[in-house]
Design a protein around this motif. Structure first.
Motif, PDB file in Angstrom:
ATOM      1  N   TYR A  51     -50.461 -82.019 106.559  1.00  0.00           N
ATOM      2  CA  TYR A  51     -51.670 -82.417 106.716  1.00  0.00           C
ATOM      3  C   TYR A  51     -52.457 -81.497 106.963  1.00  0.00           C
ATOM      4  N   ASP A  52     -51.884 -80.875 107.852  1.00  0.00           N
ATOM      5  CA  ASP A  52     -53.009 -79.535 108.228  1.00  0.00           C
ATOM      6  C   ASP A  52     -53.221 -79.013 106.991  1.00  0.00           C
ATOM      7  N   ARG A  53     -51.865 -78.391 106.156  1.00  0.00           N
ATOM      8  CA  ARG A  53     -52.152 -77.187 104.828  1.00  0.00           C
ATOM      9  C   ARG A  53     -52.563 -78.167 103.923  1.00  0.00           C
ATOM     10  N   ARG A  54     -52.505 -79.066 104.058  1.00  0.00           N
ATOM     11  CA  ARG A  54     -52.841 -80.011 102.425  1.00  0.00           C
ATOM     12  C   ARG A  54     -54.699 -80.685 103.080  1.00  0.00           C
ATOM     13  N   PHE A  55     -54.817 -81.302 103.979  1.00  0.00           N
ATOM     14  CA  PHE A  55     -56.543 -81.500 103.504  1.00  0.00           C
ATOM     15  C   PHE A  55     -57.084 -81.125 104.840  1.00  0.00           C
TER      16      PHE A  55
ATOM     17  N   PHE B  93     -41.395 -92.055 105.841  1.00  0.00           N
ATOM     18  CA  PHE B  93     -41.831 -93.265 105.373  1.00  0.00           C
ATOM     19  C   PHE B  93     -41.570 -94.360 106.446  1.00  0.00           C
ATOM     20  N   PHE B  94     -42.427 -95.809 106.060  1.00  0.00           N
ATOM     21  CA  PHE B  94     -42.314 -96.472 106.730  1.00  0.00           C
ATOM     22  C   PHE B  94     -43.537 -98.073 106.078  1.00  0.00           C
ATOM     23  N   ASN B  95     -42.414 -99.010 106.055  1.00  0.00           N
ATOM     24  CA  ASN B  95     -42.790-100.060 105.183  1.00  0.00           C
ATOM     25  C   ASN B  95     -42.987-100.706 106.191  1.00  0.00           C
ATOM     26  N   TYR B  96     -45.220-100.872 105.775  1.00  0.00           N
ATOM     27  CA  TYR B  96     -45.428-101.951 106.720  1.00  0.00           C
ATOM     28  C   TYR B  96     -45.660-103.175 105.987  1.00  0.00           C
ATOM     29  N   THR B  97     -45.278-104.724 106.708  1.00  0.00           N
ATOM     30  CA  THR B  97     -44.966-105.733 106.986  1.00  0.00           C
ATOM     31  C   THR B  97     -45.968-106.100 106.886  1.00  0.00           C
ATOM     32  N   ALA B  98     -46.382-107.990 107.167  1.00  0.00           N
ATOM     33  CA  ALA B  98     -47.263-108.554 106.910  1.00  0.00           C
ATOM     34  C   ALA B  98     -47.203-108.957 108.196  1.00  0.00           C
TER      35      ALA B  98
ATOM     36  N   ASN C 212     -51.483-110.300 104.241  1.00  0.00           N
ATOM     37  CA  ASN C 212     -50.858-109.309 103.025  1.00  0.00           C
ATOM     38  C   ASN C 212     -50.130-108.549 103.259  1.00  0.00           C
ATOM     39  N   THR C 213     -49.290-107.962 102.316  1.00  0.00           N
ATOM     40  CA  THR C 213     -48.048-106.218 102.708  1.00  0.00           C
ATOM     41  C   THR C 213     -48.574-105.386 102.509  1.00  0.00           C
ATOM     42  N   PRO C 214     -48.989-104.492 103.052  1.00  0.00           N
ATOM     43  CA  PRO C 214     -49.048-103.405 102.573  1.00  0.00           C
ATOM     44  C   PRO C 214     -48.397-102.259 101.547  1.00  0.00           C
ATOM     45  N   GLY C 215     -47.086-102.822 102.729  1.00  0.00           N
ATOM     46  CA  GLY C 215     -46.164-102.068 101.164  1.00  0.00           C
ATOM     47  C   GLY C 215     -45.541-100.649 101.999  1.00  0.00           C
ATOM     48  N   GLU C 216     -44.948 -99.858 101.791  1.00  0.00           N
ATOM     49  CA  GLU C 216     -44.533 -98.782 101.892  1.00  0.00           C
ATOM     50  C   GLU C 216     -45.699 -97.695 102.588  1.00  0.00           C
ATOM     51  N   GLY C 217     -45.660 -96.937 102.775  1.00  0.00           N
ATOM     52  CA  GLY C 217     -46.539 -95.946 103.073  1.00  0.00           C
ATOM     53  C   GLY C 217     -45.798 -94.467 103.683  1.00  0.00           C
ATOM     54  N   TYR C 218     -46.557 -93.658 103.548  1.00  0.00           N
ATOM     55  CA  TYR C 218     -45.664 -92.478 103.720  1.00  0.00           C
ATOM     56  C   TYR C 218     -46.734 -91.617 105.219  1.00  0.00           C
ATOM     57  N   ILE C 219     -46.032 -91.871 106.516  1.00  0.00           N
ATOM     58  CA  ILE C 219     -46.468 -91.552 107.349  1.00  0.00           C
ATOM     59  C   ILE C 219     -46.492 -89.567 107.797  1.00  0.00           C
ATOM     60  N   TYR C 220     -47.362 -88.860 107.284  1.00  0.00           N
ATOM     61  CA  TYR C 220     -47.192 -87.563 107.281  1.00  0.00           C
ATOM     62  C   TYR C 220     -46.754 -86.729 108.455  1.00  0.00           C
ATOM     63  N   ARG C 221     -46.005 -85.473 108.299  1.00  0.00           N
ATOM     64  CA  ARG C 221     -46.033 -85.057 109.093  1.00  0.00           C
ATOM     65  C   ARG C 221     -47.653 -83.742 109.388  1.00  0.00           C
TER      66      ARG C 221
ATOM     67  N   LEU D  57     -57.665 -98.985 106.825  1.00  0.00           N
ATOM     68  CA  LEU D  57     -58.464 -98.418 107.339  1.00  0.00           C
ATOM     69  C   LEU D  57     -59.570 -96.887 107.004  1.00  0.00           C
ATOM     70  N   SER D  58     -57.742 -96.373 107.164  1.00  0.00           N
ATOM     71  CA  SER D  58     -57.762 -94.610 107.271  1.00  0.00           C
ATOM     72  C   SER D  58     -57.231 -94.498 106.093  1.00  0.00           C
ATOM     73  N   THR D  59     -57.253 -93.308 105.203  1.00  0.00           N
ATOM     74  CA  THR D  59     -56.882 -93.377 104.603  1.00  0.00           C
ATOM     75  C   THR D  59     -55.681 -92.465 104.646  1.00  0.00           C
ATOM     76  N   TYR D  60     -55.245 -92.029 105.171  1.00  0.00           N
ATOM     77  CA  TYR D  60     -53.561 -91.652 105.446  1.00  0.00           C
ATOM     78  C   TYR D  60     -53.448 -91.359 106.919  1.00  0.00           C
ATOM     79  N   ALA D  61     -52.441 -91.367 107.040  1.00  0.00           N
ATOM     80  CA  ALA D  61     -51.226 -91.777 108.340  1.00  0.00           C
ATOM     81  C   ALA D  61     -50.709 -90.106 108.035  1.00  0.00           C
ATOM     82  N   VAL D  62     -50.942 -90.331 109.668  1.00  0.00           N
ATOM     83  CA  VAL D  62     -50.237 -88.929 109.448  1.00  0.00           C
ATOM     84  C   VAL D  62     -50.007 -89.324 111.470  1.00  0.00           C
TER      85      VAL D  62
END
Length: 188
Positions: A143-147, A107-112, A130-139, A34-39
């Motif tokens: 994240y603060d610099r970008r968002f 990078f982190f692989n979200y499994t089922a 379902n498997t969301p797949g590979e996602g990126y966990i921001y530093r 439900l969160s847009t970004y993993a940080v």
């Protein structure tokens, strides 16, 4: 000829008595972030949805997602990664949310997640979400610099621009005081 084949197919299909056919419990499961970004060091919300599309209730339903989020890489803030529901009635759904906090970036692989349940006749069923797949966990810093809001940048910009703007305004006020307005009279 085509019409007679179509009519025959229609009669055969409509004669099947679907009222006598019963299906056991059948669970459809999904896992959705439900969160847009993993940080790193920030909350990340996951939602699990279970839908019983069968005609009978599902008994002893469990969701197990402990293998997806090991405790050496994630903190569990709220909720559980292993949940048990005694029964999910036919045609109903159940949702469950978990708040986790990643400890590291990359990078982190979200499994089922694994879902197990029993039907009325004690058949054991195992299914996967379902498997969301590979996602990126921001530093956190990235994240603060970008968002993150840029209030500090605006404050620094104001402090740099203020002296030149204020100096120009003061010079204008001195000039205005030195040369009073000359009112021209209209001749009639």
């Amino acid at each position: 000829m085509k019409f007679s084949l179509f009519a025959l197919l229609f009669v055969v299909v409509s004669c099947v008595d679907v009222g006598t056919q019963t299906r056991d419990a059948f669970i459809l499961a999904h896992k959705q972030p439900l969160s847009t970004y993993a940080v790193e060091n920030m909350d990340f919300v996951l939602e699990y949805g279970l839908y019983n599309v069968g005609d009978k209730p599902a008994q002893k339903v469990t969701i197990d997602d402990r293998h997806s989020f090991p405790t050496n890489s994630f903190d569990i803030v709220k909720g559980l990664l292993f949940v048990h529901f005694e029964q999910i009635p036919a045609g109903s759904n159940v949702t469950h949310s978990v708040v986790i906090r990643p400890r590291a970036f990359g990078f982190f692989n979200y499994t089922a997640a694994q879902v197990t349940y029993y039907t009325d006749n004690e058949n054991h069923h195992v299914t996967l979400t379902n498997t969301p797949g590979e996602g990126y966990i921001y530093r956190q810093r990235e994240y603060d610099r970008r968002f993150a809001p840029k209030y500090t940048y605006f404050l620094v910009f104001f402090l740099i621009v203020a002296p030149t703007t204020l100096g120009s305004f003061l010079l204008f006020q001195q000039s205005k005081a030195r040369f009073p307005n000359v009112i021209k009279k209209k001749s009639t």
